[in-house]
Enzyme design. Sequence first.
Site, PDB file in Angstrom:
ATOM      1  N   ASP A 159      51.089  37.870  37.069  1.00 28.59           N
ATOM      2  CA  ASP A 159      52.266  38.732  37.217  1.00 28.59           C
ATOM      3  C   ASP A 159      53.530  37.887  37.355  1.00 28.59           C
ATOM      4  O   ASP A 159      54.582  38.222  36.811  1.00 28.59           O
ATOM      5  CB  ASP A 159      52.093  39.642  38.444  1.00 28.59           C
ATOM      6  N   HIS A 187      47.710  42.673  43.329  1.00 32.62           N
ATOM      7  CA  HIS A 187      47.648  42.560  41.863  1.00 32.62           C
ATOM      8  C   HIS A 187      47.215  43.926  41.330  1.00 32.62           C
ATOM      9  O   HIS A 187      46.044  44.183  41.104  1.00 32.62           O
ATOM     10  CB  HIS A 187      46.679  41.472  41.410  1.00 32.62           C
TER      11      HIS A 187
HETATM   12  P1  NAI Z   1      34.224  40.487  31.770  1.00 35.73           P
HETATM   13  O1  NAI Z   1      33.626  41.819  32.046  1.00 35.73           O
HETATM   14  O2  NAI Z   1      34.380  40.009  30.379  1.00 35.73           O
HETATM   15  O3  NAI Z   1      33.371  39.377  32.555  1.00 35.73           O
HETATM   16  C1  NAI Z   1      32.949  39.541  33.873  1.00 35.73           C
HETATM   17  C2  NAI Z   1      31.719  38.700  34.062  1.00 35.73           C
HETATM   18  O4  NAI Z   1      31.382  38.723  35.441  1.00 35.73           O
HETATM   19  C3  NAI Z   1      30.490  39.209  33.284  1.00 35.73           C
HETATM   20  O5  NAI Z   1      29.895  38.142  32.573  1.00 35.73           O
HETATM   21  C4  NAI Z   1      29.585  39.726  34.404  1.00 35.73           C
HETATM   22  O6  NAI Z   1      28.201  39.599  34.080  1.00 35.73           O
HETATM   23  C5  NAI Z   1      29.977  38.822  35.548  1.00 35.73           C
HETATM   24  N1  NAI Z   1      29.617  39.318  36.872  1.00 35.73           N
HETATM   25  C6  NAI Z   1      29.580  40.588  37.320  1.00 35.73           C
HETATM   26  N2  NAI Z   1      29.131  40.637  38.575  1.00 35.73           N
HETATM   27  C7  NAI Z   1      28.865  39.366  38.939  1.00 35.73           C
HETATM   28  C8  NAI Z   1      28.375  38.767  40.112  1.00 35.73           C
HETATM   29  N3  NAI Z   1      28.017  39.501  41.171  1.00 35.73           N
HETATM   30  N4  NAI Z   1      28.240  37.424  40.146  1.00 35.73           N
HETATM   31  C9  NAI Z   1      28.566  36.672  39.086  1.00 35.73           C
HETATM   32  N5  NAI Z   1      29.021  37.175  37.936  1.00 35.73           N
HETATM   33  C10 NAI Z   1      29.181  38.516  37.863  1.00 35.73           C
HETATM   34  O7  NAI Z   1      35.626  40.492  32.538  1.00 35.73           O
HETATM   35  P2  NAI Z   1      36.882  39.515  32.342  1.00 35.73           P
HETATM   36  O8  NAI Z   1      37.755  40.060  31.280  1.00 35.73           O
HETATM   37  O9  NAI Z   1      36.414  38.122  32.240  1.00 35.73           O
HETATM   38  O10 NAI Z   1      37.621  39.767  33.725  1.00 35.73           O
HETATM   39  C11 NAI Z   1      37.016  39.368  34.933  1.00 35.73           C
HETATM   40  C12 NAI Z   1      37.748  39.980  36.112  1.00 35.73           C
HETATM   41  O11 NAI Z   1      39.076  39.496  36.208  1.00 35.73           O
HETATM   42  C13 NAI Z   1      37.864  41.506  36.050  1.00 35.73           C
HETATM   43  O12 NAI Z   1      37.620  42.019  37.351  1.00 35.73           O
HETATM   44  C14 NAI Z   1      39.322  41.729  35.712  1.00 35.73           C
HETATM   45  O13 NAI Z   1      39.800  42.978  36.171  1.00 35.73           O
HETATM   46  C15 NAI Z   1      39.960  40.590  36.468  1.00 35.73           C
HETATM   47  N6  NAI Z   1      41.313  40.218  36.059  1.00 35.73           N
HETATM   48  C16 NAI Z   1      42.178  39.823  37.064  1.00 35.73           C
HETATM   49  C17 NAI Z   1      43.454  39.432  36.778  1.00 35.73           C
HETATM   50  C18 NAI Z   1      44.377  39.005  37.884  1.00 35.73           C
HETATM   51  O14 NAI Z   1      45.564  38.793  37.586  1.00 35.73           O
HETATM   52  N7  NAI Z   1      43.964  38.855  39.139  1.00 35.73           N
HETATM   53  C19 NAI Z   1      43.955  39.422  35.395  1.00 35.73           C
HETATM   54  C20 NAI Z   1      42.989  39.811  34.418  1.00 35.73           C
HETATM   55  C21 NAI Z   1      41.708  40.201  34.756  1.00 35.73           C
END
Ligand code: NAI
Length: 326
Positions: A159, A187
């Site tokens: 952000d 966030h």
């Molecule tokens: P994604 O769905 O592509 O990948 C998430 C991964 O986490 C998957 O491989 C899944 O199997 C794994 N996962 C789920 N539960 C788990 C656990 N208990 N232990 C280990 N691994 C686990 O999602 P993406 O696009 O990579 O985003 C990840 C996170 O980041 C989402 O929650 C998203 O909302 C968040 N995010 C946060 C931002 C921020 O500014 N703070 C910005 C963009 C995304």
Amino acid sequence: TPTPKRIAVTGAAGQICYALLFRIAKGDVYGPDQPVILQLLDLPQAQAAVRGVVMELEDCAFPLLVDTIVTDDPTVAFRDADAAFFVGSRPRSKGMERRDLLSANAEIFRVQGRALNEAAKRDAKVVVVGNPANTNAMILAANAPDFPTENVTSMIRLDHNRALTQLAARAGVAVGDIDRLAVWGNHSPTMFADWTEAVSGGRLLSEIIDDETWYRETLIPDVARRGTAIIEARGASSAASAANAAIDHMHDWIHGSDGKWVSMGVHSTGAHGIPEGLMFGVPVVCKDGSYERVEGLSFNEFQNGMMARTIAELEEEREAVAALLG
Ligand code: NAI
């Protein structure tokens, strides 16, 4: 050669990690002279996908990447870690209530907090990216009682970076020339991109731009809605820019921010009227491997209103997961 740094990353099979891991292995966090070991965590059903990513990491022949560990056991992933990126989390599925999402993630971060407590180095630096990032980080810290709370942070840097670019474009200045920008709070769409103190070349951005209506009605909501705009345009959520923000966050924490303000989600000490214990985006200055909160700011009425909104949301989140905070 220096001892390799161990970097734990959760959610290793996901979208963000598909950008993040390659940049860590290239040296973008610790620098071009520091070997690294990646310790990758994902769920049992994602292990094959993580191994596919590891094959690609191998095919890059990164000189700094000396080893990669793949596991579904958090204690193995966090063992002796110097830094940890908590990217994995439970996404919202169809029909899932906000409260259910909060508690599903709370359970994940409770388990991982205990593993962090048991296995990581005491001076490890932790950033939580997985949403709801602030509250997940609060739960992580609460479940790692022997691990310094100061070392658990959440990411609001995306952000911050989004706001920097919009402000630079509007003011006609270089992104790198802006200082004293703050992004406060959660966030989430309630986060508050605050230009009150922001300067470029010694001049206030609010004076250079001189358009309070643009600030309130375009900049602040556009930064808050940027994630949605990217999903609409790309058909997938922001991944490379999120990975970049996580790298910036950790890089600056380790190497310093050259006296500049950067925004980080940190444990609130009660300053600026932010309730103690919330994990809250605030401006900090990073130096010598730690961060210092910017303090002693006074807020006008508009700022107070914006702060109240994001505080209320984080208090509601805390309320929803109260049972897991111990
Ligand atoms: P994604 O769905 O592509 O990948 C998430 C991964 O986490 C998957 O491989 C899944 O199997 C794994 N996962 C789920 N539960 C788990 C656990 N208990 N232990 C280990 N691994 C686990 O999602 P993406 O696009 O990579 O985003 C990840 C996170 O980041 C989402 O929650 C998203 O909302 C968040 N995010 C946060 C931002 C921020 O500014 N703070 C910005 C963009 C995304």
